[in-house]
Design an enzyme around this catalytic site. Sequence first.
Site, PDB file in Angstrom:
ATOM      1  CB  SER A 119      -0.955   0.011   1.194  1.00 15.93           C
ATOM      2  OG  SER A 119      -2.128  -0.714   0.898  1.00 15.93           O
ATOM      3  CE  LYS A 122      -4.472   2.411  -0.733  1.00 17.21           C
ATOM      4  NZ  LYS A 122      -3.852   1.081  -0.530  1.00 17.21           N
ATOM      5  CB  SER A 303      -4.653   2.127   3.606  1.00 12.32           C
ATOM      6  OG  SER A 303      -3.799   1.445   2.703  1.00 12.32           O
TER       7      SER A 303
END
Length: 465
Positions: A119, A122, A303
């Site tokens: 993640s 991102k 997230s």
Amino acid sequence: MLTTLAVLQALTIVIGVYAMTTDFSLGALTRQSSPTKPTASPPEGSPSVPVVTSGPVLAQLSVKPGDGPLPTKGTLTRQLTDALGDEALGDRVGAVVLDAATGERIFASNADTPIVPASTTKVVTCAAALASLGPDTRFSTRVVQGASPGTAVLIGGGDPLLAGPSAKPTYPKQASLATLAARTAANLKSQNIRKITLSYDTSLFVGTAIAPGWKPNYVPDGEVAPVYALAIDEGRQNPRNRQPRVSNPAQYAAAAFAKLLARQGIAVSKSVRPAKAPAGAPELGRVDSAPLYSLVEHTLTRSDNDMAEALIRHVAIKEGQEASFEGGTKAVIAVLQRIGAAQGVSLSDGSGLSPRNRISPSALAKAIALSSSASQPNLHAIASGMPIAGFSGTLGNGRRFTESDSRGQVGLVRAKTGTLNNVNTLAGMATTKDGRLVTFAFMADRVPVTAEPVLDRLAAIVARS
């Protein structure tokens, strides 16, 4: 005792009389002369006299906030190298610490090696969105008149946070499907239209709704919804629950919109089908998303996989690519190249769910450093959106920065986490003990079990340096 009290009282009276007759003041005690004449008020419109605060005191300090000396490289290298040797990290680890102001590498170990980012993907997705679209961009969901009288088309604007009928208020404030229905119904009634045939247009996004490399359980487990340009509540059946996600978010949203129109006195035909809106059709209603900077903050703090996948498609549209996984990732990398943070970056999605993604620690730390730069004001939401250790988002869940070697830095580290099977990453920023802003990225993609406590320790070492 009575005699003593009487003497003290008499002394107090004498001093009071002296003060009134001699214009005695506290200034006399501090060797400052008292004014002999009343101080005139400043003329109207003149600048006010500045209030003296701690500024002159702080000005004497050798270190200004955010501009302290670099940490001692030898000590930092020794401490980080020791922590990177922890077996919990596995046998493939990349790490870098950068001076945010200059980009100088303070520490590096496999810093240019592309590693599965999870993640932390991102970070680059959001950086590209802010750089390409600008922080004030909003995404619009619209209703337009159809090809014939008595028809209307609901057009998806790529806002997965569009709030459905049962959604509760959140931050950032979401565009509302109910508001869109009310505005559309009012417009139709003004034209004496009380019954319509409704269709919906999802053509803003193209290509597959599921990314290459995504596991089959991601949608059923509520990790993400199939990616459509039209969705409410990120494809959740219940906006308060992570799962289940609906299989066709666009169809689900259009059906909900038809019911809302009915509540507003507009009858809708039973068949609600996909259709392309006519070019230049008159608009019947519109709602706009929150500005992009707050969407980015939400994406990083929470997230949010669904928002990240929408963002790469909006970047693709702006950059002249098709709004798909392939076009979106191409566009993100092109923008990263423009801002100088594309080294070692290859992507299959925007959220980091795909294990096919690769990003170097250097690229992550560089993107975060740019978010603090005066030369890139559009990127500031990267810094403000990252979770705070021990307080917010994926660092505020009660599991992070709880060990003895990291809990002292609770509140002092801002960072984005990344977690997949056998993958743990952490990329963010901290201010050293002497006031120097630094950014870091620590990445491991052959983790035996979990390396989160070690990553927290590494970030804590940076914050203590």
